[in-house]
Design a protein around this motif. Structure first.
Motif, PDB file in Angstrom:
ATOM      1  N   GLU A  34       0.681  19.210 -13.387  1.00  0.00           N
ATOM      2  CA  GLU A  34       1.611  19.938 -14.253  1.00  0.00           C
ATOM      3  C   GLU A  34       1.103  20.026 -15.685  1.00  0.00           C
ATOM      4  OE1 GLU A  34       5.443  18.139 -14.078  1.00  0.00           O
ATOM      5  OE2 GLU A  34       5.711  18.559 -11.942  1.00  0.00           O
ATOM      6  N   LYS A  35       0.447  18.995 -16.170  1.00  0.00           N
ATOM      7  CA  LYS A  35       0.103  18.918 -17.590  1.00  0.00           C
ATOM      8  C   LYS A  35      -1.310  19.373 -17.924  1.00  0.00           C
ATOM      9  CE  LYS A  35       3.334  15.196 -18.447  1.00  0.00           C
ATOM     10  NZ  LYS A  35       3.528  13.821 -18.889  1.00  0.00           N
ATOM     11  N   PHE A  36      -2.229  19.335 -16.973  1.00  0.00           N
ATOM     12  CA  PHE A  36      -3.627  19.622 -17.270  1.00  0.00           C
ATOM     13  C   PHE A  36      -4.167  20.695 -16.340  1.00  0.00           C
ATOM     14  CE2 PHE A  36      -2.883  15.167 -18.387  1.00  0.00           C
ATOM     15  CZ  PHE A  36      -3.240  15.184 -19.724  1.00  0.00           C
ATOM     16  N   VAL A  37      -5.228  21.359 -16.786  1.00  0.00           N
ATOM     17  CA  VAL A  37      -5.894  22.355 -15.955  1.00  0.00           C
ATOM     18  C   VAL A  37      -7.152  21.740 -15.353  1.00  0.00           C
ATOM     19  CG1 VAL A  37      -5.067  24.300 -17.314  1.00  0.00           C
ATOM     20  CG2 VAL A  37      -7.263  23.287 -17.856  1.00  0.00           C
ATOM     21  N   THR A  38      -7.651  22.365 -14.313  1.00  0.00           N
ATOM     22  CA  THR A  38      -8.892  21.887 -13.720  1.00  0.00           C
ATOM     23  C   THR A  38     -10.069  22.371 -14.555  1.00  0.00           C
ATOM     24  OG1 THR A  38      -9.143  23.822 -12.318  1.00  0.00           O
ATOM     25  CG2 THR A  38      -7.888  21.957 -11.401  1.00  0.00           C
ATOM     26  N   ILE A  39     -11.196  21.731 -14.397  1.00  0.00           N
ATOM     27  CA  ILE A  39     -12.392  22.113 -15.156  1.00  0.00           C
ATOM     28  C   ILE A  39     -12.848  23.512 -14.764  1.00  0.00           C
ATOM     29  CG2 ILE A  39     -14.051  21.083 -13.545  1.00  0.00           C
ATOM     30  CD1 ILE A  39     -14.319  20.996 -17.367  1.00  0.00           C
ATOM     31  N   HIS A  40     -12.636  23.899 -13.506  1.00  0.00           N
ATOM     32  CA  HIS A  40     -13.026  25.243 -13.065  1.00  0.00           C
ATOM     33  C   HIS A  40     -12.171  26.306 -13.762  1.00  0.00           C
ATOM     34  CE1 HIS A  40     -15.588  23.464 -10.089  1.00  0.00           C
ATOM     35  NE2 HIS A  40     -14.575  22.790  -9.553  1.00  0.00           N
TER      36      HIS A  40
ATOM     37  N   PRO B 286       0.820  -1.221   0.000  1.00  0.00           N
ATOM     38  CA  PRO B 286       0.000   0.000   0.000  1.00  0.00           C
ATOM     39  C   PRO B 286       0.855   1.274   0.000  1.00  0.00           C
ATOM     40  CG  PRO B 286      -0.887  -1.570   1.565  1.00  0.00           C
ATOM     41  CD  PRO B 286       0.414  -2.135   1.066  1.00  0.00           C
ATOM     42  N   GLU B 287       2.018   1.228   0.634  1.00  0.00           N
ATOM     43  CA  GLU B 287       2.906   2.393   0.646  1.00  0.00           C
ATOM     44  C   GLU B 287       3.404   2.712  -0.767  1.00  0.00           C
ATOM     45  OE1 GLU B 287       7.365   3.037   2.107  1.00  0.00           O
ATOM     46  OE2 GLU B 287       5.968   2.632   3.758  1.00  0.00           O
ATOM     47  N   GLN B 288       3.778   1.674  -1.522  1.00  0.00           N
ATOM     48  CA  GLN B 288       4.235   1.879  -2.898  1.00  0.00           C
ATOM     49  C   GLN B 288       3.101   2.414  -3.763  1.00  0.00           C
ATOM     50  OE1 GLN B 288       5.488  -2.157  -3.518  1.00  0.00           O
ATOM     51  NE2 GLN B 288       7.668  -1.615  -3.405  1.00  0.00           N
ATOM     52  N   LEU B 289       1.895   1.906  -3.533  1.00  0.00           N
ATOM     53  CA  LEU B 289       0.733   2.364  -4.293  1.00  0.00           C
ATOM     54  C   LEU B 289       0.445   3.835  -4.004  1.00  0.00           C
ATOM     55  CD1 LEU B 289      -1.583   1.588  -6.190  1.00  0.00           C
ATOM     56  CD2 LEU B 289      -2.895   0.956  -4.163  1.00  0.00           C
ATOM     57  N   GLU B 290       0.523   4.238  -2.753  1.00  0.00           N
ATOM     58  CA  GLU B 290       0.289   5.632  -2.377  1.00  0.00           C
ATOM     59  C   GLU B 290       1.342   6.543  -2.995  1.00  0.00           C
ATOM     60  OE1 GLU B 290      -1.232   9.054  -0.921  1.00  0.00           O
ATOM     61  OE2 GLU B 290      -2.192   7.089  -0.904  1.00  0.00           O
ATOM     62  N   LYS B 291       2.601   6.109  -2.999  1.00  0.00           N
ATOM     63  CA  LYS B 291       3.679   6.902  -3.596  1.00  0.00           C
ATOM     64  C   LYS B 291       3.427   7.101  -5.091  1.00  0.00           C
ATOM     65  CE  LYS B 291       8.647   6.919  -4.371  1.00  0.00           C
ATOM     66  NZ  LYS B 291       9.877   6.162  -4.299  1.00  0.00           N
ATOM     67  N   LYS B 292       3.059   6.050  -5.788  1.00  0.00           N
ATOM     68  CA  LYS B 292       2.786   6.145  -7.230  1.00  0.00           C
ATOM     69  C   LYS B 292       1.576   7.037  -7.480  1.00  0.00           C
ATOM     70  CE  LYS B 292       4.039   4.903 -11.283  1.00  0.00           C
ATOM     71  NZ  LYS B 292       5.278   5.455 -11.816  1.00  0.00           N
ATOM     72  N   HIS B 293       0.573   6.952  -6.616  1.00  0.00           N
ATOM     73  CA  HIS B 293      -0.613   7.784  -6.753  1.00  0.00           C
ATOM     74  C   HIS B 293      -0.246   9.263  -6.645  1.00  0.00           C
ATOM     75  CE1 HIS B 293      -4.319   9.725  -5.135  1.00  0.00           C
ATOM     76  NE2 HIS B 293      -4.834   9.065  -6.155  1.00  0.00           N
ATOM     77  N   ARG B 294       0.618   9.604  -5.674  1.00  0.00           N
ATOM     78  CA  ARG B 294       1.069  10.993  -5.531  1.00  0.00           C
ATOM     79  C   ARG B 294       1.828  11.459  -6.765  1.00  0.00           C
ATOM     80  NH1 ARG B 294       4.306  10.248  -1.044  1.00  0.00           N
ATOM     81  NH2 ARG B 294       3.074   8.720   0.046  1.00  0.00           N
ATOM     82  N   GLU B 295       2.680  10.594  -7.328  1.00  0.00           N
ATOM     83  CA  GLU B 295       3.434  10.953  -8.534  1.00  0.00           C
ATOM     84  C   GLU B 295       2.490  11.219  -9.705  1.00  0.00           C
ATOM     85  OE1 GLU B 295       6.159   7.786  -9.322  1.00  0.00           O
ATOM     86  OE2 GLU B 295       7.330   8.140  -7.507  1.00  0.00           O
ATOM     87  N   ILE B 296       1.469  10.393  -9.856  1.00  0.00           N
ATOM     88  CA  ILE B 296       0.505  10.575 -10.945  1.00  0.00           C
ATOM     89  C   ILE B 296      -0.252  11.879 -10.771  1.00  0.00           C
ATOM     90  CG2 ILE B 296      -1.622   9.663 -11.953  1.00  0.00           C
ATOM     91  CD1 ILE B 296      -0.476   6.837 -11.382  1.00  0.00           C
ATOM     92  N   ILE B 297      -0.679  12.170  -9.546  1.00  0.00           N
ATOM     93  CA  ILE B 297      -1.399  13.418  -9.284  1.00  0.00           C
ATOM     94  C   ILE B 297      -0.525  14.625  -9.609  1.00  0.00           C
ATOM     95  CG2 ILE B 297      -2.420  14.851  -7.452  1.00  0.00           C
ATOM     96  CD1 ILE B 297      -4.224  12.584  -8.301  1.00  0.00           C
TER      97      ILE B 297
END
Length: 86
Positions: free
Chosen positions: A53-59, A37-48
């Protein structure tokens, strides 16, 4: 009494296969087939972070679209004013 013997028999069977199960789990973890689960959380943070950096929010997109609409109206007014002055 028969129930107790069955439980003992199952435990002995499980104990016989325990070293093999441990070895298989270690192999799966080393080959990164199973992650923690720690590795999964780390990868999730990297993806976020990459997404931020690459996309804007809908707002932000909707605000920008609204500003473009306002700019278009102002440009149309300026164009109409220039045409009527000539």
């Amino acid at each position: 009494m028969a129930g107790e013997e069955a439980k003992e028999n199952k435990m002995e069977c499980l104990l016989n296969y325990a070293p093999i199960l441990v070895a298989v789990m270690i192999f799966l973890i080393q080959q990164r087939i199973v992650i923690t689960p720690e590795q999964l959380e780390k990868k999730h943070r990297e993806i976020i972070e990459d997404i931020e950096e690459k996309f804007v929010t809908i707002h932000s997109f909707n605000d920008l679209k609204e500003h473009f609409g306002e700019m278009k109206e102002k440009i149309d007014k300026i164009y109409d004013f220039i045409i009527t002055v000539k």
